[in-house]
Design a protein around this motif. Sequence first.
Motif, PDB file in Angstrom:
ATOM      1  N   SER A  99      -7.170  11.391  36.796  1.00  0.00           N
ATOM      2  CA  SER A  99      -6.291  10.578  37.251  1.00  0.00           C
ATOM      3  C   SER A  99      -5.164  10.192  36.625  1.00  0.00           C
ATOM      4  N   LEU A 100      -5.513   9.676  35.372  1.00  0.00           N
ATOM      5  CA  LEU A 100      -4.476   9.262  34.464  1.00  0.00           C
ATOM      6  C   LEU A 100      -3.322  10.495  34.110  1.00  0.00           C
ATOM      7  N   ALA A 101      -3.647  11.658  33.976  1.00  0.00           N
ATOM      8  CA  ALA A 101      -2.750  12.694  33.920  1.00  0.00           C
ATOM      9  C   ALA A 101      -1.991  12.792  35.177  1.00  0.00           C
ATOM     10  N   ALA A 102      -2.503  12.570  36.332  1.00  0.00           N
ATOM     11  CA  ALA A 102      -1.722  13.158  37.597  1.00  0.00           C
ATOM     12  C   ALA A 102      -0.832  11.742  37.944  1.00  0.00           C
ATOM     13  N   ARG A 103      -1.078  10.931  37.282  1.00  0.00           N
ATOM     14  CA  ARG A 103      -0.086   9.662  37.608  1.00  0.00           C
ATOM     15  C   ARG A 103       1.226   9.278  36.448  1.00  0.00           C
ATOM     16  N   ILE A 104       1.028  10.360  35.484  1.00  0.00           N
ATOM     17  CA  ILE A 104       2.117  10.393  34.538  1.00  0.00           C
ATOM     18  C   ILE A 104       3.542  10.686  35.127  1.00  0.00           C
ATOM     19  N   GLY A 105       4.720   9.883  35.090  1.00  0.00           N
ATOM     20  CA  GLY A 105       5.867  10.407  35.659  1.00  0.00           C
ATOM     21  C   GLY A 105       5.972  11.088  36.818  1.00  0.00           C
ATOM     22  N   ASP A 106       6.451  12.002  36.999  1.00  0.00           N
ATOM     23  CA  ASP A 106       6.559  12.677  38.228  1.00  0.00           C
ATOM     24  C   ASP A 106       6.234  13.923  38.078  1.00  0.00           C
ATOM     25  N   PRO A 107       6.077  14.877  39.188  1.00  0.00           N
ATOM     26  CA  PRO A 107       5.425  16.314  38.805  1.00  0.00           C
ATOM     27  C   PRO A 107       6.404  17.036  38.112  1.00  0.00           C
ATOM     28  N   ALA A 108       7.673  17.133  37.690  1.00  0.00           N
ATOM     29  CA  ALA A 108       8.433  18.033  36.937  1.00  0.00           C
ATOM     30  C   ALA A 108       7.877  17.644  35.528  1.00  0.00           C
ATOM     31  N   ILE A 126       4.328  13.496  50.157  1.00  0.00           N
ATOM     32  CA  ILE A 126       5.794  13.855  50.178  1.00  0.00           C
ATOM     33  C   ILE A 126       6.403  12.669  49.196  1.00  0.00           C
ATOM     34  N   ARG A 127       6.104  11.612  49.638  1.00  0.00           N
ATOM     35  CA  ARG A 127       6.759  10.528  48.994  1.00  0.00           C
ATOM     36  C   ARG A 127       6.591  10.476  47.358  1.00  0.00           C
ATOM     37  N   GLU A 128       4.950  10.717  47.262  1.00  0.00           N
ATOM     38  CA  GLU A 128       4.646  10.799  45.842  1.00  0.00           C
ATOM     39  C   GLU A 128       5.348  12.065  45.061  1.00  0.00           C
ATOM     40  N   TYR A 129       5.170  13.239  45.813  1.00  0.00           N
ATOM     41  CA  TYR A 129       5.735  14.264  45.066  1.00  0.00           C
ATOM     42  C   TYR A 129       7.482  13.953  44.773  1.00  0.00           C
ATOM     43  N   LEU A 130       8.061  13.495  45.664  1.00  0.00           N
ATOM     44  CA  LEU A 130       9.499  13.334  45.365  1.00  0.00           C
ATOM     45  C   LEU A 130       9.937  12.142  44.620  1.00  0.00           C
ATOM     46  N   ASP A 131       8.779  11.344  43.989  1.00  0.00           N
ATOM     47  CA  ASP A 131       9.086  10.351  42.894  1.00  0.00           C
ATOM     48  C   ASP A 131      10.264  10.701  42.066  1.00  0.00           C
ATOM     49  N   GLY A 132      10.242  11.795  41.403  1.00  0.00           N
ATOM     50  CA  GLY A 132      11.113  12.060  40.387  1.00  0.00           C
ATOM     51  C   GLY A 132      12.477  12.632  40.868  1.00  0.00           C
ATOM     52  N   ASN A 133      12.840  12.307  42.131  1.00  0.00           N
ATOM     53  CA  ASN A 133      14.143  12.862  42.532  1.00  0.00           C
ATOM     54  C   ASN A 133      14.623  11.474  43.318  1.00  0.00           C
ATOM     55  N   ILE A 134      15.821  11.020  42.753  1.00  0.00           N
ATOM     56  CA  ILE A 134      16.340   9.922  43.274  1.00  0.00           C
ATOM     57  C   ILE A 134      17.716  10.174  44.129  1.00  0.00           C
ATOM     58  N   CYS A 135      17.681   9.241  45.220  1.00  0.00           N
ATOM     59  CA  CYS A 135      18.653   9.410  46.074  1.00  0.00           C
ATOM     60  C   CYS A 135      19.509   8.337  46.247  1.00  0.00           C
ATOM     61  N   ARG A 136      20.625   8.173  46.192  1.00  0.00           N
ATOM     62  CA  ARG A 136      21.713   6.931  46.350  1.00  0.00           C
ATOM     63  C   ARG A 136      21.996   6.794  47.751  1.00  0.00           C
ATOM     64  N   CYS A 137      21.908   7.786  48.567  1.00  0.00           N
ATOM     65  CA  CYS A 137      22.505   7.514  50.139  1.00  0.00           C
ATOM     66  C   CYS A 137      21.545   7.312  51.245  1.00  0.00           C
ATOM     67  N   THR A 138      20.525   8.111  51.384  1.00  0.00           N
ATOM     68  CA  THR A 138      19.873   8.449  52.549  1.00  0.00           C
ATOM     69  C   THR A 138      18.951   7.301  52.897  1.00  0.00           C
ATOM     70  N   GLY A 139      18.236   6.664  51.735  1.00  0.00           N
ATOM     71  CA  GLY A 139      17.063   5.689  51.993  1.00  0.00           C
ATOM     72  C   GLY A 139      15.925   6.514  51.952  1.00  0.00           C
ATOM     73  N   TYR A 140      15.973   7.795  51.870  1.00  0.00           N
ATOM     74  CA  TYR A 140      14.775   8.749  51.628  1.00  0.00           C
ATOM     75  C   TYR A 140      14.047   9.021  53.186  1.00  0.00           C
ATOM     76  N   HIS A 141      14.050   8.265  53.972  1.00  0.00           N
ATOM     77  CA  HIS A 141      13.354   8.394  55.356  1.00  0.00           C
ATOM     78  C   HIS A 141      13.604   9.799  55.792  1.00  0.00           C
ATOM     79  N   ASN A 142      15.026  10.143  55.986  1.00  0.00           N
ATOM     80  CA  ASN A 142      15.339  11.436  56.657  1.00  0.00           C
ATOM     81  C   ASN A 142      14.986  12.540  55.878  1.00  0.00           C
ATOM     82  N   ILE A 143      14.808  12.335  54.566  1.00  0.00           N
ATOM     83  CA  ILE A 143      14.201  13.367  53.525  1.00  0.00           C
ATOM     84  C   ILE A 143      12.925  13.644  53.947  1.00  0.00           C
TER      85      ILE A 143
END
Lengths: 161, 262
Positions: free
Chosen positions: B90-99, A126-143
């Motif tokens: 593995s290289l491709a899977a770690r570029i940026g983020d999923p979107a 979950i944390r890895e997938y949400l890598d591209g979503n930034i939140c300024r408030c929650t600190g992420y744990h509750n998300i």
Amino acid sequence: MAQVAMTVNGASVSGDVEGRTLLVQFLRESLKLTGTHVGCDTSQCGACLVHVNGEAVKACTMLALEADGTEVATIEGQAGDDGTLSVVQQAFQDHHGLQCGFCTPGMVMSAAALLKDNPKPTETEIREYLDGNICRCTGYHNIVKAVLAASGQEVPAIAAE
Amino acid sequence: MYNFDFVKAGSVADAIAALKEEDAQPLAGGQTLIPTLKQRLAMPSTLVSLAAIPELHGITQDGDTLTIGAATTHSTVAREVAQSYPALASLAARIGDPAVRNRGTIGGSIANNDPSACYPAGALGSGATIVTNDREIAADDFFQGMFTTALEEGEIVTAVRFPIPQAATYQKFIQPASRFPLVAVYLAKYADGVRVAVTGASEEGVFRWSEAEAALDADFGAGAVKGLSVEPGGMIGDIHGSKDYRAHLVQVMTKRAVEALL
Ligand SMILES: Cc1cc2nc3c(=O)[nH]c(=O)nc-3n(C[C@H](O)[C@H](O)[C@H](O)COP(=O)(O)OP(=O)(O)OC[C@H]3O[C@@H](n4cnc5c(N)ncnc54)[C@H](O)[C@@H]3O)c2cc1C
Ligand code: FES
Ligand code: FES
């Protein structure tokens, strides 16, 4: 100007756009679907995340004309017609996964995309997938808790490291 | 963003014809180009979208050779070469983020040749061949310095061909704010020798660390790169890391790459 047509949350829509019109501008300014937010101009924050043909995409980093003929899903289409929240939305409410709410549409769409491909993700996934979503408030744990809950898994106590 | 015309090409021939227009530019996933346009750092007259060209999509394997169409997204590569070439997946899977991975393409990454990008290291480290609409270019000749490649005006990458190594690994030291590497090393072992490609470090963009390659050819062990170092002089120095720090990371990431393959 050029014509663009697509399906947004199940409805056929069309409009006139310029070459440079971004998908997020078309959604917000032409269709008045202002739930999709713009939080940056560097493609880094994920507030604009929508689904295009079922895949998570940053609507600020796709031209409206590139979305011609596609199926787009936005936050406005997540709740039922009677206003019943989606499982993910309800979990965000139950677990306090939002404070100011600015990042929330993108977080919810991102989480929904994750759960579609991976119905029982681990906390790390979950944390890895949400890598591209930034939140300024929650600190992420509750998300993270909300996404675990939305996947029907037990929600452990997650504390700051 | 300045305005431009948008053309959706249906074939490579279509795209090449549309790119003859003055100041026309290809658009692949847009994950680099659109942010660049927002900053008004480019002013194309026409963007020629390559995304809908069937010939540019897909991955094929022929013996030990993997050919990836230029418009193939990072997510597709991550998914589809996981068995055939795990280090590249593995290289491709770690570029940026999923979107970013759902839109960004291998052709766009290679053509852009950002000095911190991942794919240039994968291509150079694999001794890949860059296929264009016109010719085939060895990775050793293709990458010619920061944001510079052997591509001519109006020429497009159509595919990248990778010889599959005996073993390989991609060691990425992430710069968490940009999600690009601060420094990353791609190490691949072939029957005819070891290749070590470094990204994120040099002002000249991706490069092969030939000293480390020679040492590893002689003795493939973590000790081989212990005494080696790169000259900080030509390294990138910025708020994220000094020249010395990057030079140090090159050695550390190479050592980690060797250890990962022992
Ligand atoms: C938040 C974020 C994080 C990122 N993190 C990373 C990372 O960790 N590692 C990394 O390597 N990259 C990263 N990227 C960049 C990403 O990988 C891009 O997808 C990639 O660099 C460009 O590919 P594209 O298909 O999006 O190309 P575009 O943005 O469409 O095009 C890039 C350039 O290449 C040209 N071009 C495109 N296709 C071709 C072609 N077939 N032939 C000739 N020229 C072509 C275009 O004209 C343009 O100049 C990140 C991007 C973002 C927004
Ligand atoms: S608005 Fe920030 S990534 Fe799209
Ligand atoms: S809740 Fe405020 S940015 Fe996430």
